[in-house]
Scaffold this motif. Sequence first.
Motif, PDB file in Angstrom:
ATOM      1  N   ASP A  40      -5.477  13.611  -6.317  1.00  0.00           N
ATOM      2  CA  ASP A  40      -5.692  12.452  -5.442  1.00  0.00           C
ATOM      3  C   ASP A  40      -5.618  11.174  -6.258  1.00  0.00           C
ATOM      4  O   ASP A  40      -6.303  11.014  -7.273  1.00  0.00           O
ATOM      5  CB  ASP A  40      -7.072  12.559  -4.765  1.00  0.00           C
ATOM      6  N   HIS A  78      -6.119   7.113  -6.614  1.00  0.00           N
ATOM      7  CA  HIS A  78      -6.972   6.066  -6.036  1.00  0.00           C
ATOM      8  C   HIS A  78      -6.102   4.958  -5.452  1.00  0.00           C
ATOM      9  O   HIS A  78      -5.272   4.371  -6.137  1.00  0.00           O
ATOM     10  CB  HIS A  78      -7.872   5.489  -7.125  1.00  0.00           C
ATOM     11  N   GLN A  79      -6.261   4.690  -4.159  1.00  0.00           N
ATOM     12  CA  GLN A  79      -5.487   3.607  -3.550  1.00  0.00           C
ATOM     13  C   GLN A  79      -6.227   2.303  -3.746  1.00  0.00           C
ATOM     14  O   GLN A  79      -7.399   2.206  -3.422  1.00  0.00           O
ATOM     15  CB  GLN A  79      -5.339   3.858  -2.048  1.00  0.00           C
ATOM     16  N   LYS A  95      -6.923  -3.149  -0.071  1.00  0.00           N
ATOM     17  CA  LYS A  95      -5.996  -4.168   0.432  1.00  0.00           C
ATOM     18  C   LYS A  95      -6.654  -5.538   0.321  1.00  0.00           C
ATOM     19  O   LYS A  95      -7.782  -5.719   0.710  1.00  0.00           O
ATOM     20  CB  LYS A  95      -5.700  -3.891   1.913  1.00  0.00           C
TER      21      LYS A  95
END
Lengths: 136, 238
Positions: free
Chosen positions: B72, B74-75, B78
């Motif tokens: 996974d 890390h995004q 925004k």
Amino acid sequence: MPPSNFKRFVEVGRVVLIKDGPLAGRIAVIAEIIDHNRAIIDGPTTDVPRQAFPYRHLTLTNFKLTKLPRAAGTGAIRKQVEAEGIVEKWNKSSWAQKRAAVQKRRSLTDFERFTVMLAKKARADRVRKAVKAAKA
Amino acid sequence: MARSKELVPSIGRLSRSQVYARRGLYKGLKKSEKAPASDVAPVKEKPVGGAKNGEKRLIPTAKAPRFYPAEDVHQPKKSRKSPKLTKLRPSITPGTVLILLAGRFRGKRVVFLKQLSSGLLLVTGPFKINGVPLRRVSQAYVLATSTKVDLGDFKVDEKINDAYFAKPKSKGKQSAEEEFFSEGKPKEKEAFPESKSADQKAVDSAIIAAVKKTENLSKYLKASWGLSKGQFPHQLVF
């Protein structure tokens, strides 16, 4: 004693030009001499508050208030200045006018400098034509 | 947000109740309405050719990604910040004469019209006076003079905006042969569009009328600016 070469003296009533600081360019009158470094100057009609001022930042002018007693107050100085018309005499002097001209030249905007250039060219042109006509 | 200053890690200057008061939570937390879910069907019907194929397929509108990372990732969050319009120097107002310092027209004195939404300044020569057309210019490469042309109520047409200056989409690339044969010959230029000349004239007519009112101003705009011996920008008044 041989005759003194000095014409302008630091004395009560001498009109001085302030050279440096926030009051630069204004004239004031010496009201009292403190010591060999400082004097009390006062310029009620030229926005100079009464204060002690070092000679280093002053220039003596040709003008003098003749009937000023030592340690005269601001009111007395104002009356004398107005009676003798010192400020007008100073403004008419060529020294003051040269200072004003230099200040004006330094504050000209770009457009004003351009118009001055056109005026100089026009004058030079007229001079040249007049000389040519006179020679012929 | 009204957080309390951290004096020591995990000890803030303000107490819990003080922060509550500072943040105005007695007014209640703001409840933002979530945007309604878009009304796009999840599945689309597409016709398929060939006999005996069933004629239609149900295709999902949003395709699943072709690639999933092994672990996974890390995004990053925004950003909720949006850029503000570039601040216009207070010395630059509509009608101000500007001196261009860089670019094709460096040294020219031009008239400022307005600031576009991209932050660039819209200027014009006027074209008849000094050959500078309607053009966009960056504020950083400009000297603002104190000379102003009184434009009065004149407003530039709204259609002259950033999209107006976009380059037209270029024609398809030439094949190698064509390029080889046309090398050395001058490239064909498209004629200047009539509409742009008309726009230029419409804007300039109002400005030239205003310029003529001041003596020598048109000569001033025609001439170029430059520094001569003994002139230093920090000592000049513009």
